[in-house]
Design an enzyme around this catalytic site. Structure first.
Site, PDB file in Angstrom:
ATOM      1  N   ARG A  97      12.676   4.864  12.616  1.00 36.86           N
ATOM      2  CA  ARG A  97      11.409   6.199  12.994  1.00 36.86           C
ATOM      3  C   ARG A  97      10.670   5.251  14.006  1.00 36.86           C
ATOM      4  NH1 ARG A  97       8.731   4.642   7.253  1.00 36.86           N
ATOM      5  NH2 ARG A  97       7.348   7.098   7.387  1.00 36.86           N
ATOM      6  N   GLU A 149      12.874  -9.232   2.220  1.00 35.18           N
ATOM      7  CA  GLU A 149      12.078  -7.974   2.527  1.00 35.18           C
ATOM      8  C   GLU A 149      12.651  -7.060   2.200  1.00 35.18           C
ATOM      9  OE1 GLU A 149       9.902  -6.256   6.441  1.00 35.18           O
ATOM     10  OE2 GLU A 149      11.898  -7.436   6.655  1.00 35.18           O
ATOM     11  N   ASN A 158       8.356  -5.159  -0.961  1.00 30.55           N
ATOM     12  CA  ASN A 158       7.887  -4.270   0.330  1.00 30.55           C
ATOM     13  C   ASN A 158       6.563  -3.734   0.573  1.00 30.55           C
ATOM     14  OD1 ASN A 158       7.768  -1.601   1.095  1.00 30.55           O
ATOM     15  ND2 ASN A 158       9.171  -0.955   0.183  1.00 30.55           N
ATOM     16  N   HIS A 195      12.508  -2.350   2.394  1.00 30.58           N
ATOM     17  CA  HIS A 195      12.402  -1.196   2.941  1.00 30.58           C
ATOM     18  C   HIS A 195      13.773   0.198   2.232  1.00 30.58           C
ATOM     19  CE1 HIS A 195       9.426  -2.827   5.577  1.00 30.58           C
ATOM     20  NE2 HIS A 195      10.837  -3.716   5.665  1.00 30.58           N
ATOM     21  N   ALA A 199       3.249  -0.734   5.140  1.00 32.26           N
ATOM     22  CA  ALA A 199       2.231  -1.015   6.482  1.00 32.26           C
ATOM     23  C   ALA A 199       2.179  -2.062   6.654  1.00 32.26           C
ATOM     24  CB  ALA A 199       1.758   0.395   6.837  1.00 32.26           C
ATOM     25  N   ARG A 254       5.013  11.299  -2.116  1.00 29.65           N
ATOM     26  CA  ARG A 254       4.160  11.044  -1.073  1.00 29.65           C
ATOM     27  C   ARG A 254       6.109  10.967   0.160  1.00 29.65           C
ATOM     28  NH1 ARG A 254       3.627   4.823   1.860  1.00 29.65           N
ATOM     29  NH2 ARG A 254       3.535   6.033   4.152  1.00 29.65           N
ATOM     30  N   TYR A 258      11.404   8.649   1.570  1.00 22.21           N
ATOM     31  CA  TYR A 258      10.279   7.840   0.830  1.00 22.21           C
ATOM     32  C   TYR A 258      11.810   8.260  -0.710  1.00 22.21           C
ATOM     33  CZ  TYR A 258       7.922   6.649   3.911  1.00 22.21           C
ATOM     34  OH  TYR A 258       6.373   5.756   4.915  1.00 22.21           O
ATOM     35  N   PRO A 294       0.742  -1.680  -0.004  1.00 24.12           N
ATOM     36  CA  PRO A 294       0.498   0.041   0.406  1.00 24.12           C
ATOM     37  C   PRO A 294       0.919   1.076  -0.020  1.00 24.12           C
ATOM     38  CG  PRO A 294       0.002  -1.534   2.236  1.00 24.12           C
ATOM     39  CD  PRO A 294       0.480  -1.721   1.187  1.00 24.12           C
ATOM     40  N   ASN A 295       0.062   1.984  -0.554  1.00 24.97           N
ATOM     41  CA  ASN A 295       0.757   3.872  -0.947  1.00 24.97           C
ATOM     42  C   ASN A 295       2.298   3.707  -1.471  1.00 24.97           C
ATOM     43  OD1 ASN A 295      -1.532   5.015   1.262  1.00 24.97           O
ATOM     44  ND2 ASN A 295      -0.739   3.546   2.407  1.00 24.97           N
TER      45      ASN A 295
END
Length: 144
Positions: free
Chosen positions: A109, A100, A76, A102, A79, A19, A24, A11-12
């Site tokens: 964070r 994985e 990735n 990111h 969330a 964003r 990012y 998502p996103n």
């Protein structure tokens, strides 16, 4: 097994480039896809890049990666990394190795980002290198 690497985005991530670029980066998902395609060609690999804002799509695509004999999955999960037992279980349920990725380093964070259900099931994690995280994951996947 094929020489295809699935690159799955949650998502996103369709909003990359606009964003929170301070977190990012300025690269869009299309920019990252282009970088991966170029490097994959050099490595003799094919990329199957997808993005969805829906958890079930990620689960289905993980299953499909195994069914199609993919060499690896770069994931990735956005969330869903921090919330999805379904994605965790899908990774555990397939033999295809999952890496994985990111863009940012979740451990620097918010506290809720420090738990990764994806990472608990994945072969390994690459985080914090912006768009380069994907290329580093591709380099690792090429060695499987």
């Amino acid at each position: 097994m094929t020489d295809t690497i699935f690159v799955l985005n949650g998502p996103n991530l369709n909003l990359l480039g606009t964003r929170e670029p301070e977190i990012y980066g300025a690269d869009t998902l299309d920019d990252i896809a282009g970088q991966l395609e170029d490097r994959a060609q050099e490595l003799g690999l094919e990329i199957d890049m997808r993005q969805s804002n829906h958890e079930g799509h990620l689960v289905d695509w993980l299953h499909e990666a195994q069914a199609r004999g993919a060499k690896a999955v770069i994931l990735n999960a956005g969330a869903f990394t921090h919330t999805s037992i379904a994605v965790h279980d899908a990774i555990k349920g397939i033999r295809t190795p999952v890496i994985e990725v990111h863009l940012s380093n979740p451990h620097t964070r918010e506290e809720f980002r420090h738990t990764s259900f994806v990472g608990r099931a994945a072969k390994g994690t690459i985080a914090g290198f912006g768009a380069l995280s994907y290329t580093l994951a591709l380099e690792a996947a090429a060695r499987f």
